[in-house]
Motif scaffolding. Structure first.
Motif, short mmCIF file in Angstrom:
data_model
loop_
_atom_site.label_atom_id
_atom_site.label_comp_id
_atom_site.label_asym_id
_atom_site.label_seq_id
_atom_site.Cartn_x
_atom_site.Cartn_y
_atom_site.Cartn_z
N PHE A 191 0.96 -1.23 -0.04
CA PHE A 191 -0.13 0.14 0.10
C PHE A 191 1.02 1.02 -0.01
O PHE A 191 0.54 2.34 -0.85
CB PHE A 191 -0.93 -0.23 1.31
CG PHE A 191 -1.40 1.21 1.64
CD1 PHE A 191 -2.55 1.77 1.00
CD2 PHE A 191 -0.86 1.80 2.57
CE1 PHE A 191 -3.08 3.06 1.43
CE2 PHE A 191 -1.39 3.25 3.16
CZ PHE A 191 -2.37 3.71 2.46
N LEU A 192 1.96 1.29 0.78
CA LEU A 192 2.66 2.47 0.80
C LEU A 192 3.53 2.64 -0.44
O LEU A 192 3.65 3.81 -1.08
CB LEU A 192 4.02 2.25 1.92
CG LEU A 192 3.50 2.26 3.29
CD1 LEU A 192 4.68 1.84 4.44
CD2 LEU A 192 2.81 3.38 3.77
N LYS A 193 3.81 1.63 -1.17
CA LYS A 193 4.37 1.84 -2.47
C LYS A 193 3.45 2.50 -3.44
O LYS A 193 3.70 2.98 -4.40
CB LYS A 193 4.95 0.45 -3.11
CG LYS A 193 6.07 -0.08 -2.39
CD LYS A 193 6.94 -1.27 -3.00
CE LYS A 193 7.76 -1.77 -2.08
NZ LYS A 193 7.78 -3.25 -2.26
N LYS A 194 2.02 1.87 -3.33
CA LYS A 194 1.15 2.42 -4.27
C LYS A 194 0.39 3.58 -3.78
O LYS A 194 -0.64 4.14 -4.52
CB LYS A 194 0.20 1.29 -4.48
CG LYS A 194 0.62 -0.03 -5.36
CD LYS A 194 -0.60 -0.66 -5.42
CE LYS A 194 -0.27 -1.96 -6.35
NZ LYS A 194 -1.29 -2.89 -6.10
N LEU A 195 0.69 4.37 -2.86
CA LEU A 195 0.27 5.61 -2.54
C LEU A 195 -0.01 6.65 -3.87
O LEU A 195 1.05 6.98 -4.47
CB LEU A 195 1.26 6.69 -1.65
CG LEU A 195 0.99 5.92 -0.03
CD1 LEU A 195 2.35 6.84 0.79
CD2 LEU A 195 -0.32 6.25 0.29
N LEU A 196 -1.22 6.96 -3.89
CA LEU A 196 -1.58 7.81 -5.31
C LEU A 196 -1.53 7.19 -6.25
O LEU A 196 -1.58 7.93 -7.51
CB LEU A 196 -0.92 9.14 -4.95
CG LEU A 196 -1.39 10.29 -4.13
CD1 LEU A 196 -0.58 11.79 -4.34
CD2 LEU A 196 -2.73 10.28 -3.91
N TYR A 197 -1.16 5.97 -6.45
CA TYR A 197 -1.04 5.17 -7.71
C TYR A 197 -2.68 4.66 -8.21
O TYR A 197 -3.33 4.76 -7.38
CB TYR A 197 -0.37 3.87 -7.60
CG TYR A 197 -0.39 3.00 -8.69
CD1 TYR A 197 0.62 3.17 -9.77
CD2 TYR A 197 -1.18 1.93 -8.82
CE1 TYR A 197 0.69 2.49 -10.87
CE2 TYR A 197 -0.99 0.99 -9.97
CZ TYR A 197 -0.35 1.34 -10.84
OH TYR A 197 0.01 0.46 -12.04
N LEU A 203 6.30 7.65 -2.21
CA LEU A 203 6.67 6.97 -1.27
C LEU A 203 8.42 7.60 -1.25
O LEU A 203 9.09 7.81 -0.42
CB LEU A 203 7.08 5.49 -1.21
CG LEU A 203 7.82 4.81 -0.43
CD1 LEU A 203 7.08 4.88 1.10
CD2 LEU A 203 7.89 3.04 -0.72
N TRP A 204 8.93 7.78 -2.63
CA TRP A 204 10.28 8.38 -2.74
C TRP A 204 10.27 9.75 -2.33
O TRP A 204 11.32 10.28 -1.67
CB TRP A 204 10.67 8.14 -4.08
CG TRP A 204 11.64 6.74 -4.16
CD1 TRP A 204 11.11 5.65 -4.81
CD2 TRP A 204 12.80 6.65 -3.55
NE1 TRP A 204 12.19 4.68 -4.42
CE2 TRP A 204 13.38 5.24 -3.92
CE3 TRP A 204 13.67 7.33 -2.81
CZ2 TRP A 204 14.14 4.60 -3.39
CZ3 TRP A 204 14.79 6.70 -2.17
CH2 TRP A 204 15.06 5.32 -2.36
N ILE A 205 9.19 10.53 -2.41
CA ILE A 205 9.11 11.98 -1.95
C ILE A 205 9.09 11.66 -0.63
O ILE A 205 9.83 12.64 0.12
CB ILE A 205 7.94 12.69 -2.57
CG1 ILE A 205 7.95 12.88 -4.05
CG2 ILE A 205 7.66 13.93 -1.89
CD1 ILE A 205 6.65 13.08 -4.59
N LEU A 245 12.40 12.71 4.48
CA LEU A 245 12.80 11.78 5.68
C LEU A 245 14.38 12.14 5.79
O LEU A 245 14.80 12.43 6.75
CB LEU A 245 12.54 10.40 5.84
CG LEU A 245 12.59 9.70 7.23
CD1 LEU A 245 11.92 10.40 8.27
CD2 LEU A 245 12.23 8.33 6.90
N ILE A 246 15.23 11.76 4.82
CA ILE A 246 16.44 11.83 4.62
C ILE A 246 17.02 13.19 4.93
O ILE A 246 17.76 13.33 5.81
CB ILE A 246 17.07 11.22 3.22
CG1 ILE A 246 16.69 9.90 3.29
CG2 ILE A 246 18.66 11.57 3.15
CD1 ILE A 246 17.03 9.28 1.70
N GLY A 247 16.19 14.08 4.39
CA GLY A 247 16.51 15.75 4.36
C GLY A 247 16.37 16.13 5.99
O GLY A 247 17.41 16.58 6.43
#
Ligand code: HEM
Length: 254
Positions: free
Chosen positions: A74-80, A89-91, A96-98
């Motif tokens: 589900f997390l991978k498919k957010l807004l898909y 998820l990458w955004i 998070l990294i920032g």
């Protein structure tokens, strides 16, 4: 009429360490101790949000493999299909990294500022009556949590230090099996428990400090700040340590 010969004062810039060069406002602010404290607090709030929701998401483990694996999907498919798979998820990951980099940089440069302000170490033993164990161990607990995150990613995201599945391969999508196989090794389970206890120590002082850094300091609610910080840390720690303990006790298994 007497003319005043008093020296003209430079404008106040926040701290004596602020350089005079004109830079964008946020960089100028970040050059001051107050700005670094704001950065610590704001990035701290974002990281708090992550650890809380990560723990809540992982509770799906108690509903079984299908639920946890479906949640990861589900997390991978957010807004898909509106947005490409994994893009949201990458955004979130980049944000998070920032925030983590900002938190670490601000902590490091505040430490440097403090050292410069007091180059000579205290001559006598420090009087720690006011400073709690949590506040004195922020650097140590922070470093252990950072080391934990590195191990954790190698373990459950990349599978480099995980024991492999039945077919001799680490399968990313089999999140539930990966977690169970990892925690079945008792030294790993113990490491997760210890690291999360230290995360709790870090949070209990860190969350309290956020109020202090943002100036939310009022005798009417100061008692609540401590209660909130301890309560938040307790919820995250109890949830997180329950996972390795549940696998060790055989409550959760493949
Ligand atoms: C016992 C407690 C924990 C469990 C069971 C757990 C479980 C997991 C799992 C299964 C993944 C991989 C998810 C996937 O590949 O879809 C993951 C990723 C991650 N975890 Fe944890 N975690 C725990 C505690 C923590 C803590 C305390 C932190 C931070 C302080 C943390 C930070 C991360 C990060 C940054 C990722 C990568 C997220 C991503 O790639 O999107 N975890 N965790």
């Amino acid at each position: 009429m007497a003319t005043s010969s008093a020296p003209v004062r430079e404008p106040v810039t926040g701290t004596a360490t602020a350089p005079r060069v004109r830079r964008p406002f946020l960089l100028d602010l970040y050059a001051t101790a107050v700005g670094k404290k704001y950065a610590m607090a704001i990035s701290g709030i974002a990281l708090m949000g992550f650890v809380l929701f990560h723990m809540i998401g992982n509770l799906k483990m108690y509903f079984g493999a299908a639920d946890l694996n479906e949640y990861a999907e589900f997390l991978k498919k957010l807004l898909y299909p509106l947005a490409p798979k994994e893009s949201v998820l990458w955004i979130l990951r980049l944000g998070l990294i920032g925030m983590l980099v900002l938190h670490l940089h601000a902590a490091w440069s505040l430490t440097m500022l403090n050292r410069r302000a007091r180059p000579v170490r205290y001559q006598s033993a420090r009087d720690y009556q006011e400073a709690s164990l949590a506040s004195r161990s922020m650097r140590l607990s922070g470093i252990v949590v950072l080391a934990f995150i590195v191990w954790h990613l190698l373990d459950l995201t990349f599978g480099v230090v995980n024991t492999v599945g039945a077919d001799g391969e680490f399968v990313r999508a089999e999140v539930y099996a990966n977690v169970v196989r990892s925690f079945e090794r008792w030294p790993v389970a113990l490491f997760y428990v210890v690291a999360n206890l230290l995360l709790g120590l870090h949070l209990s002082h860190g969350v309290w400090s956020i109020f202090q850094s943002l100036g939310w300091n009022n005798p009417r609610f100061n008692a609540w700040r401590t209660a909130f910080a301890r309560g938040f840390a307790a919820v995250v720690v109890i949830g997180n340590v329950s996972f390795p303990i549940a696998v060790t006790l055989g409550i959760v298994s493949v």
